[in-house]
Motif scaffolding. Sequence first.
Motif, PDB file in Angstrom:
ATOM      1  N   ARG A   1       0.832  -1.207   0.000  1.00 32.10           N
ATOM      2  CA  ARG A   1       0.000   0.000   0.000  1.00 32.10           C
ATOM      3  C   ARG A   1       0.866   1.255   0.000  1.00 32.10           C
ATOM      4  NH1 ARG A   1      -4.434   1.013   4.165  1.00 32.10           N
ATOM      5  NH2 ARG A   1      -5.198   2.355   2.487  1.00 32.10           N
ATOM      6  N   GLN A   2       1.905   1.245   0.806  1.00 30.16           N
ATOM      7  CA  GLN A   2       2.771   2.419   0.888  1.00 30.16           C
ATOM      8  C   GLN A   2       3.389   2.735  -0.472  1.00 30.16           C
ATOM      9  OE1 GLN A   2       5.869   2.146   3.825  1.00 30.16           O
ATOM     10  NE2 GLN A   2       6.422   4.298   3.644  1.00 30.16           N
ATOM     11  N   GLY A   3       3.869   1.697  -1.153  1.00 28.67           N
ATOM     12  CA  GLY A   3       4.445   1.912  -2.476  1.00 28.67           C
ATOM     13  C   GLY A   3       3.422   2.419  -3.473  1.00 28.67           C
ATOM     14  N   PHE A   4       2.223   1.853  -3.424  1.00 27.86           N
ATOM     15  CA  PHE A   4       1.172   2.278  -4.340  1.00 27.86           C
ATOM     16  C   PHE A   4       0.760   3.729  -4.082  1.00 27.86           C
ATOM     17  CE2 PHE A   4      -0.567  -2.111  -5.593  1.00 27.86           C
ATOM     18  CZ  PHE A   4      -0.162  -1.955  -6.906  1.00 27.86           C
TER      19      PHE A   4
ATOM     20  N   ILE B   1      -0.094   9.655   4.358  1.00 25.85           N
ATOM     21  CA  ILE B   1       0.250   8.236   4.220  1.00 25.85           C
ATOM     22  C   ILE B   1       0.355   7.580   5.591  1.00 25.85           C
ATOM     23  CG2 ILE B   1       2.059   6.641   3.465  1.00 25.85           C
ATOM     24  CD1 ILE B   1       2.598   8.545   1.126  1.00 25.85           C
ATOM     25  N   ASN B   2       0.950   8.278   6.553  1.00 27.40           N
ATOM     26  CA  ASN B   2       1.056   7.724   7.904  1.00 27.40           C
ATOM     27  C   ASN B   2      -0.320   7.510   8.528  1.00 27.40           C
ATOM     28  OD1 ASN B   2       3.843   7.690   7.779  1.00 27.40           O
ATOM     29  ND2 ASN B   2       4.101   9.653   8.823  1.00 27.40           N
ATOM     30  N   THR B   3      -1.249   8.425   8.243  1.00 28.93           N
ATOM     31  CA  THR B   3      -2.617   8.264   8.753  1.00 28.93           C
ATOM     32  C   THR B   3      -3.286   7.048   8.137  1.00 28.93           C
ATOM     33  OG1 THR B   3      -2.899  10.648   9.119  1.00 28.93           O
ATOM     34  CG2 THR B   3      -4.901   9.334   8.894  1.00 28.93           C
ATOM     35  N   VAL B   4      -3.174   6.932   6.826  1.00 27.46           N
ATOM     36  CA  VAL B   4      -3.834   5.839   6.109  1.00 27.46           C
ATOM     37  C   VAL B   4      -3.260   4.480   6.506  1.00 27.46           C
ATOM     38  CG1 VAL B   4      -4.134   4.823   3.816  1.00 27.46           C
ATOM     39  CG2 VAL B   4      -4.513   7.265   4.149  1.00 27.46           C
TER      40      VAL B   4
END
Length: 279
Positions: free
Chosen positions: A74-77, A98-101
């Motif tokens: 997910r992080q890469g996407f 991104i950190n929240t998600v």
Amino acid sequence: MRFTLITLAILLANISIVSAQGIGSGGTIKDDGRFAASTKQLNQFFRRFNAEESPDGNTRFYPGDSLYHNRPLRQGFIQILFDNQTSSVSKDLKTQFINTVLSDGYPQYLNFHRTGWFSEVQAEFIFKGKREKVTLILKLQPEGLGYEWVIDAVSFPPFKNLFNKPVGDEKDFLHPLSHELGFMNLRRAFQDSKMPEAFTGNAFHPDYLTLFLYEMKQNNLRFSTVNEVKFHFFQIEGWYFEVSQFNRPGFNTGWLISNLVKLNPGDKETIQQYIYDQK
């Protein structure tokens, strides 16, 4: 090891430099990697945001699969789901989002069938012989066993100045004893006044969508074309983002996050009112 392989796969999908397009066996189009890097459809944006497909886009992941909702994937996407060429979204804001998600304790995902997102369509219509720009707001709603897109609101410049309701001393009114006259003084509202909206209540707001549909039924309004489509998301708690389509050379293309806002109390309502543009 898994994290390294996932990261490498995503990077390769984004930086491979090969010919734009080739012909495979049987005359079929052979994808060169850019097709996989581009987020070609909005549904794919959902899948990538949630890590529900492989980096090359060829394999769907479902609950029970080892990479379904995988955090490193997910992080890469999500990093490649931003417009990284023209957007003014700062690196720090992206990192916070991104950190929240991806929070270990409360990861958040997009849901196609859940409320909290809608479409904004910029279109052109012919109104009484003149070409006019129209903004349509569409949302999904359940229908039978499935869902359908429906028009939720319209912003149409020719309607904007139809109802300029006066206020204060400029506002005409019906005397509080009008009932004793059998309301015969309604003539003031319906015949003598050029602003009958002055006699409506404080909560009155014109229904532009009904007016728009009425003009269509009267054959005064005819659809011409769609110029632009974008999507607005409020599904991630405390955040708003906009998704637009980018057709350009390179790999950072397709449906991408073009705007990102960290919400304070009241911001959601303010942004929605601005987008809907009903005043």
